[in-house]
Design an enzyme around this catalytic site. Structure first.
Site, mmCIF file in Angstrom:
data_model
loop_
_atom_site.group_PDB
_atom_site.id
_atom_site.type_symbol
_atom_site.label_atom_id
_atom_site.label_comp_id
_atom_site.label_asym_id
_atom_site.label_seq_id
_atom_site.Cartn_x
_atom_site.Cartn_y
_atom_site.Cartn_z
ATOM 1 N N ASP A 19 -14.089 -28.132 -2.616
ATOM 2 C CA ASP A 19 -12.834 -28.070 -1.878
ATOM 3 C C ASP A 19 -11.848 -27.293 -2.751
ATOM 4 O O ASP A 19 -12.025 -27.218 -3.962
ATOM 5 C CB ASP A 19 -12.376 -29.516 -1.647
ATOM 6 C CG ASP A 19 -10.918 -29.601 -1.277
ATOM 7 O OD1 ASP A 19 -10.529 -28.948 -0.306
ATOM 8 O OD2 ASP A 19 -10.171 -30.326 -1.956
ATOM 9 N N ASP A 216 -11.436 -34.118 -2.860
ATOM 10 C CA ASP A 216 -10.434 -35.108 -3.262
ATOM 11 C C ASP A 216 -9.668 -35.700 -2.084
ATOM 12 O O ASP A 216 -9.022 -36.720 -2.227
ATOM 13 C CB ASP A 216 -9.417 -34.472 -4.203
ATOM 14 C CG ASP A 216 -8.513 -33.512 -3.454
ATOM 15 O OD1 ASP A 216 -9.038 -32.604 -2.791
ATOM 16 O OD2 ASP A 216 -7.288 -33.691 -3.492
ATOM 17 N N ASP A 220 -11.888 -34.417 3.093
ATOM 18 C CA ASP A 220 -13.190 -34.184 2.462
ATOM 19 C C ASP A 220 -14.158 -35.349 2.671
ATOM 20 O O ASP A 220 -15.354 -35.223 2.426
ATOM 21 C CB ASP A 220 -13.024 -33.961 0.948
ATOM 22 C CG ASP A 220 -12.150 -32.754 0.645
ATOM 23 O OD1 ASP A 220 -12.327 -31.722 1.312
ATOM 24 O OD2 ASP A 220 -11.297 -32.854 -0.245
HETATM 25 P P1 ADP Z 1 -7.890 -28.374 1.751
HETATM 26 O O1 ADP Z 1 -9.178 -28.234 2.479
HETATM 27 O O2 ADP Z 1 -7.545 -27.100 1.029
HETATM 28 O O3 ADP Z 1 -7.835 -29.556 0.838
HETATM 29 P P2 ADP Z 1 -6.473 -29.589 4.080
HETATM 30 O O4 ADP Z 1 -7.670 -29.648 5.005
HETATM 31 O O5 ADP Z 1 -5.908 -30.867 3.593
HETATM 32 O O6 ADP Z 1 -6.706 -28.535 2.870
HETATM 33 O O7 ADP Z 1 -5.335 -28.851 4.869
HETATM 34 C C1 ADP Z 1 -5.604 -27.648 5.509
HETATM 35 C C2 ADP Z 1 -4.332 -27.007 5.975
HETATM 36 O O8 ADP Z 1 -3.746 -27.826 6.979
HETATM 37 C C3 ADP Z 1 -3.285 -26.872 4.906
HETATM 38 O O9 ADP Z 1 -3.439 -25.672 4.178
HETATM 39 C C4 ADP Z 1 -2.011 -26.879 5.737
HETATM 40 O O10 ADP Z 1 -1.772 -25.603 6.255
HETATM 41 C C5 ADP Z 1 -2.341 -27.819 6.873
HETATM 42 N N1 ADP Z 1 -1.876 -29.195 6.635
HETATM 43 C C6 ADP Z 1 -2.628 -30.298 6.483
HETATM 44 N N2 ADP Z 1 -1.856 -31.395 6.322
HETATM 45 C C7 ADP Z 1 -0.579 -30.971 6.353
HETATM 46 C C8 ADP Z 1 0.705 -31.606 6.235
HETATM 47 N N3 ADP Z 1 0.844 -32.918 6.048
HETATM 48 N N4 ADP Z 1 1.793 -30.835 6.325
HETATM 49 C C9 ADP Z 1 1.676 -29.501 6.503
HETATM 50 N N5 ADP Z 1 0.517 -28.846 6.624
HETATM 51 C C10 ADP Z 1 -0.591 -29.553 6.555
HETATM 52 MG MG MG Z 2 -8.281 -31.112 -1.051
#
Ligand code: ADP
Ligand code: MG
Length: 342
Positions: A19, A216, A220
């Site tokens: 991730d 994390d 995930d």
């Molecule tokens: P990663 O896979 O990099 O850990 P996430 O799946 O948690 O990322 O989030 C993917 C995308 O969704 C983020 O880059 C953001 O654009 C959006 N996102 C997720 N949760 C939030 C939130 N609470 N506020 C704003 N954007 C969010």
């Molecule tokens: Mg992450």
């Protein structure tokens, strides 16, 4: 290591899915650029108020930024979190959407006025979130996150060990590509939703290949469960930690490889022990039952067998025993209130 499976299969893993946010990066993003169509303060107030109930690192960054500016946040009702996409809330009589541009377009917001900003900021490697009020675009917030200091070394080591890294992230393709280029990762899957992370793990598992996933976040968790070996970063969310086979307590990426080495050597030693026990008993039991060995000597032989196995388990590397005691002590100390909440 929480499962025996981790010990058994880690050595056979050839593909490691990683991730991005919070795993390859520090997971402590901060706000770098704000572009509002109208009033910047309104944009920030709405975004921060909506995010104040979210656990997501991006949400915390937006809230911290607004507080640093001395803004008072209005109350938010009907908060909902759309995992991997963003949040929604009802604030000052308006329906607020904050998150990935895709979340806004899915809900019917026309982002034409923001497309140029979003493209430019993503090109610069930022994670970009958009804000809308009553389905009208309000502006964008761009956030940046630091690469973990040990990420470059850990990834080089991983490749040197013959493992293939794959970057799997919910973030935008351009921000993902920049991180991948810095770490020498060739296979990148960006804009991935939480369910799809697990589907990607499954895709790599076809043909019986063993796959590890390192992550994390809440997003995930399904992939950590699906993977043959799920590895959670210690600083991660409770649900990620609960879903994993291996937990990196120290929260450094190099420990993923240390865990793999440890599981390989432990599994090898387990096999030695089984062979040792079978040999001992295979010879000893026939001798004892036929009366060729006196009961007293048979008893001594039994104790010797157990001692030999114990010695083999810790003997060649007594340091392992001390490491284990140290880890247990650390886990006990690290049992912070945040972890106890689950
Ligand atoms: P990663 O896979 O990099 O850990 P996430 O799946 O948690 O990322 O989030 C993917 C995308 O969704 C983020 O880059 C953001 O654009 C959006 N996102 C997720 N949760 C939030 C939130 N609470 N506020 C704003 N954007 C969010
Ligand atoms: Mg992450």
């Amino acid at each position: 290591m929480r499962t025996g499976e981790a010990f058994q299969t880690f050595g056979q893993v050839r593909t490691v899915l990683l991730d991005k946010t919070g795993t390859l990066t520090e997971g402590r993003p901060d706000v770098r650029v704000i572009e509002a169509l109208d009033d910047e303060e309104d944009l920030l107030r709405f975004a921060a108020a909506a995010e104040s109930s979210s656990e997501h690192p991006l949400a915390r960054a937006v809230v911290a930024f607004a507080e640093n500016r001395g803004l008072t946040l209005p109350a938010a009702d009907d908060f909902t979190s759309v995992t991997g996409l963003g949040v929604t809330a009802h604030i000052e009589g308006r329906d607020i959407l904050v998150g990935r541009p895709q979340l806004l377009t899915d809900r019917g917001v026309d982002l034409a006025l923001l497309v140029e900003s979003i493209g430019r900021l993503e090109q610069d490697g930022y994670t970009v979130i958009a804000v809308a009020a009553d389905l009208a675009p309000v502006g964008v917030i761009a956030l940046g996150d630091q690469l973990r200091t040990d990420a470059v070394v850990a990834l080089a080591q991983l490749k040197a060990d013959g493992l293939t890294p794959v970057l799997v992230t919910g973030d935008n393709a351009r921000a993902a590509a920049i991180i991948a280029a810095q770490l020498g990762i060739d296979d990148v899957r960006a804009g991935v939703l939480p369910e799809d992370k697990a589907a990607i793990v499954r895709e790599f598992q076809t043909g019986g290949a063993r796959v590890a996933m390192v992550g994390d976040g809440i997003n995930d968790a399904p992939a950590l469960m699906q993977a043959d070996v799920g590895v959670a970063m210690g600083g991660g969310t409770d649900i990620a930690v609960e879903s994993a086979d291996v937990i990196i307590v120290r929260d450094d990426l190099g420990a993923v490889l240390a865990a793999r080495d440890l599981s390989r050597s432990a599994y090898r030693r387990t096999r030695h022990n089984v062979a040792l026990a079978f040999t001992f008993n295979g010879i000893g039991i026939p001798l004892a039952t036929t009366g060729l060995v006196q009961p007293v000597w048979a008893m001594i032989a039994m104790a010797a067998s157990v001692t030999a196995i114990f010695a083999n388990s810790i003997g060649a590397r007594p340091s392992l025993l001390f490491d284990a005691i140290g880890s247990v002590a650390r886990v006990t100390n690290d049992a912070t209130p945040a972890h106890q909440s689950s």
